[in-house]
Scaffold this active site. Structure first.
Site, PDB file in Angstrom:
ATOM      1  N   ASN A  79       1.838  -1.137 -12.845  1.00 18.40           N
ATOM      2  CA  ASN A  79       1.107   0.310 -12.697  1.00 18.40           C
ATOM      3  C   ASN A  79      -0.322  -0.474 -12.325  1.00 18.40           C
ATOM      4  OD1 ASN A  79       2.729   2.283 -13.094  1.00 18.40           O
ATOM      5  ND2 ASN A  79       2.230   1.520 -14.854  1.00 18.40           N
ATOM      6  N   HIS A  80      -0.504   0.051 -12.251  1.00 19.03           N
ATOM      7  CA  HIS A  80      -2.583  -0.685 -11.764  1.00 19.03           C
ATOM      8  C   HIS A  80      -3.064  -1.156 -13.164  1.00 19.03           C
ATOM      9  CE1 HIS A  80      -2.806  -0.555  -8.077  1.00 19.03           C
ATOM     10  NE2 HIS A  80      -2.969   0.227  -7.162  1.00 19.03           N
TER      11      HIS A  80
END
Lengths: 229, 229
Positions: free
Chosen positions: B40-41
């Site tokens: 995930n960012h």
């Protein structure tokens, strides 16, 4: 002996004077949705070290970089990209007719065919999720087979098994001049390490074993090797 | 007016004296094979700012961190993890009976069910690849429903649409005391930014809008809010 004589080239500050060098570095990111993505392990250190050394040796250097946390080396033109498809576009724009192209990036081989534009939400009763992956453009093969092919094209092969086999296959299949192979199943070299140890294969069957050393030192030795003819 | 009075708490250096605080931060990585992963960012900046501020306020702080490039804040005990399942184990070991647990990590909701132990190679004639994803443990829901539940449990909701709806749903469904919601479709705040702007919802229906400010300032205001009763 071969290795030592290659290392000596490092003092040749003008080896790449007047040469145009294009290098890709770092990972690419392939969006799943706005918060999730697929990527590869890659700190970008090897590609950045090559760009830095090439600039020190007098080259006009373009560095096409995926998302990394490294500073841009002095006298290097950096182009930031995220996905493999963006990297392919930037490479085809910069690398054609260059003197030397080095594909050091860990390019994702696949993007997500069913990517979503909003954050994916689990549907009621759903416990899994299936991602359909589709092939990305093969950047280095396209560059190496282009009618405006750079003078020298160099690839990297990060493998976890049968390193020599896969590297030599990739060299031939993608029409490369050199391929730099490393065994990324070892934690002391490769990926986020400051050191690397590689084997380099040439299109004429040559093989050079470069012992473990800093990526900066290794970059100098590799550039000397690629430009030796 | 509410926001200003919260910010004033920042000068209270002893607010968390004698309190045990456990914070998760950063992304998790879910292996596809040894060179590829899902993630995930997340820069980890918000969770690290919370850990730093909590330590400055006198707390005994444990920071359970996914892979980030940030330095460990002073007086903080850091536990490094990679996958969501590793983070879940570390959290259940550290967070039970803590005074405050903050789940600021961007935990992957899924891992790859058909992960491979050697680098995946394309089969002859194959042009795509299907990844089967399976659900990861819901770390914060497990902690918040545990019989040794921490005194206060705080979650984060990074959304790209219907932010308020999803945040309030998550608050109720996961038995949280507070949820901090932000709209990650905006590029000026969230993710890798040094600033953030959030809305906080409490289990009793309270809502606090915290204006755009540095993640460090915001961390102080949030800790004051969570400990206000």
């Amino acid at each position: 002996a071969i290795v030592e004589s290659l290392l000596k080239f490092k003092s040749d500050a003008a080896l790449l004077s007047g040469k145009r060098v294009v290098i890709t570095a770092g990972p690419t990111r392939e969006a799943i949705d706005p918060v999730r993505y697929l990527t590869n392990h890659s700190s970008g250190k090897m590609g950045y070290a090559l760009a830095d050394q090439a600039a020190r040796m007098g080259a006009d250097v373009t560095l096409i970089s995926g998302p990394v946390t490294l500073p841009t080396p002095t006298n290097v033109t950096r182009i930031n990209v995220t996905s493999a498809r963006e990297m392919a576009q930037a490479a085809e724009k910069s690398a054609l007719r260059a003197d030397l192209f080095i594909g050091a990036a860990a390019v994702a081989d696949y993007h997500v065919a069913n990517a979503e534009t909003q954050k994916h939400k689990k549907q009621s009763g759903q416990t899994g999720w299936t991602l359909q992956l589709a092939e990305n453009p093969d950047i280095i093969a396209r560059i190496a087979r282009h009618e405006q092919r750079p003078g020298i094209v160099v690839g990297f092969a990060a493998e976890t098994a049968d390193v020599v086999h896969y590297a030599q296959d990739k060299l031939q299949r993608k029409n490369l001049d050199w391929i730099v192979a490393n065994d990324v199943s070892r934690s002391d070299i490769g990926f986020n390490s400051d050191d690397n140890q590689v084997v380099v294969f040439g299109r004429d069957g040559q093989q050079f074993d470069l012992p473990q050393q800093s990526k900066s030192q290794l970059a100098g030795a590799l550039l000397a090797l690629f430009m030796k003819d």
